[in-house]
Scaffold this active site. Structure first.
Site, PDB file in Angstrom:
ATOM      1  N   GLY A  99       1.574  27.494  -4.263  1.00 13.56           N
ATOM      2  CA  GLY A  99       1.438  26.644  -5.444  1.00 13.56           C
ATOM      3  C   GLY A  99       2.433  25.503  -5.436  1.00 13.56           C
ATOM      4  CG  HIS A 121       0.416  22.229  -0.803  1.00 14.11           C
ATOM      5  ND1 HIS A 121       1.485  21.903  -1.595  1.00 14.11           N
ATOM      6  CD2 HIS A 121       0.788  23.325  -0.097  1.00 14.11           C
ATOM      7  CE1 HIS A 121       2.462  22.761  -1.406  1.00 14.11           C
ATOM      8  NE2 HIS A 121       2.067  23.633  -0.493  1.00 14.11           N
ATOM      9  N   GLY A 176       0.808  23.620   7.422  1.00 11.70           N
ATOM     10  CA  GLY A 176       1.497  22.371   7.708  1.00 11.70           C
ATOM     11  C   GLY A 176       2.490  22.540   8.857  1.00 11.70           C
ATOM     12  CD  GLN A 177       4.437  18.859  13.432  1.00 10.62           C
ATOM     13  OE1 GLN A 177       3.444  18.183  13.705  1.00 10.62           O
ATOM     14  NE2 GLN A 177       5.677  18.405  13.600  1.00 10.62           N
TER      15      GLN A 177
END
Ligand code: PAF
Length: 281
Positions: free
Chosen positions: A32, A38, A148-149
């Site tokens: 969240g 995101h 995500g990287q």
């Protein structure tokens, strides 16, 4: 967009969409406090798959006893609006009791990798991450899961876990999303004061320096790490957790960068621990 609270609802929906409707499912696990990073994962999932589910769960088992579990931002309404706007069909927002039923005693430990990098200073962190992501992937059985990287060590742990457990989900890694001045987006950036926000740029600045040095031909770990340390030396209030050049699959330190080698930094800016990295070309 639907909001599910139970694993049974998520599992039932996923089965209908994938088996009866012959669709594909993209899954975006989050805690969240969703931001543009995101949003980029949700958009990537929506571009690849016919259905997109986003989980929103602040996972207690990946926080240490003195970490920010209690004050981690919880913004479900805004998160649902953002998820829907970027293409999610379902948000899965379970309770702690739903994910960890009374007496829960089963955990996933990716040995070796879990103790490296963030796992050194955040003992048990990757065990908590691997456990909750395994539960989510087993429940939803997505075709692809998006990460995500920025959490590059987490990606390595989860790739190993998916391979070891023979899960059928493909892990998709999306690029780091940055503010215009280079700061990597993080849900924890809201903890930073204005002064700390400025100091936090040290992380991305150190990476730019390292990228430039590597591009100039010096790919030795000690030279790259020393260059990053010199950038951090200009902000002595920042406490370095680690600066490492590692193989992205094993998270073991390497002496020389080759294409695909991970250069990663973690540091305390005030009371906030931030991470950032670059994959050297
Ligand atoms: O990256 C995160 O936000 C979390 O570690 C994850 C993958 C959602 C597991 O709780």
């Amino acid at each position: 967009m639907e909001i599910f609270r139970t694993v049974a609802e998520l599992r039932q929906w996923s089965r209908v969409e994938r088996k009866q409707a012959q669709g594909t499912l993209g899954f975006v696990p989050t805690m969240g406090a969703l931001h543009a990073g995101h949003a980029s994962l949700i958009r990537a999932a929506a571009a690849d798959c016919t259905n997109v589910a986003v989980s929103i769960f602040v996972n207690p088992t990946q926080f240490g006893p003195h970490e920010d579990y209690a004050r981690y931002p919880r913004t479900l309404d805004a998160d649902c609006a953002l998820a829907e706007a970027h293409g999610a069909h379902v948000v899965f927002a379970p309770s702690v009791e739903e994910m960890y039923p009374a007496g829960a005693a089963t955990f996933v430990d990716v040995e070796g990798l879990s103790e490296r990098m963030d796992g050194q200073s955040r003992h048990g962190h990757f065990r908590g991450v691997a456990t909750v992501v395994a539960k989510l992937l087993i429940a939803a059985e997505p075709d692809r899961a998006y990460f995500g990287q920025k959490d590059a060590a987490q990606v390595a742990v989860l790739r190993r876990m998916v391979a070891d457990l023979r899960l059928s989900t493909e892990i998709v890694v999306c690029p780091i999303v940055r503010e215009a001045d280079g700061l990597a987006l993080s849900s924890r950036n809201i903890y930073l004061s204005a002064a700390e926000r400025a100091q936090a740029l040290t992380l991305s600045r150190s990476l730019s320096k390292v990228e430039a040095l590597a591009a100039s031909g010096d790919r030795r770990a000690d030279a790259l790490i020393a260059a990053a340390r010199r950038v951090f030396a200009a902000e002595p209030t920042i406490r370095i957790d680690y600066i490492e050049l590692v193989d992205w699959a094993t998270l073991k330190p390497v002496e020389t960068a080759v294409p695909g080698t991970l250069f990663a930094v973690a540091a305390w800016v005030g009371a906030t621990r931030l991470i950032d990295n670059t994959i050297l070309g």
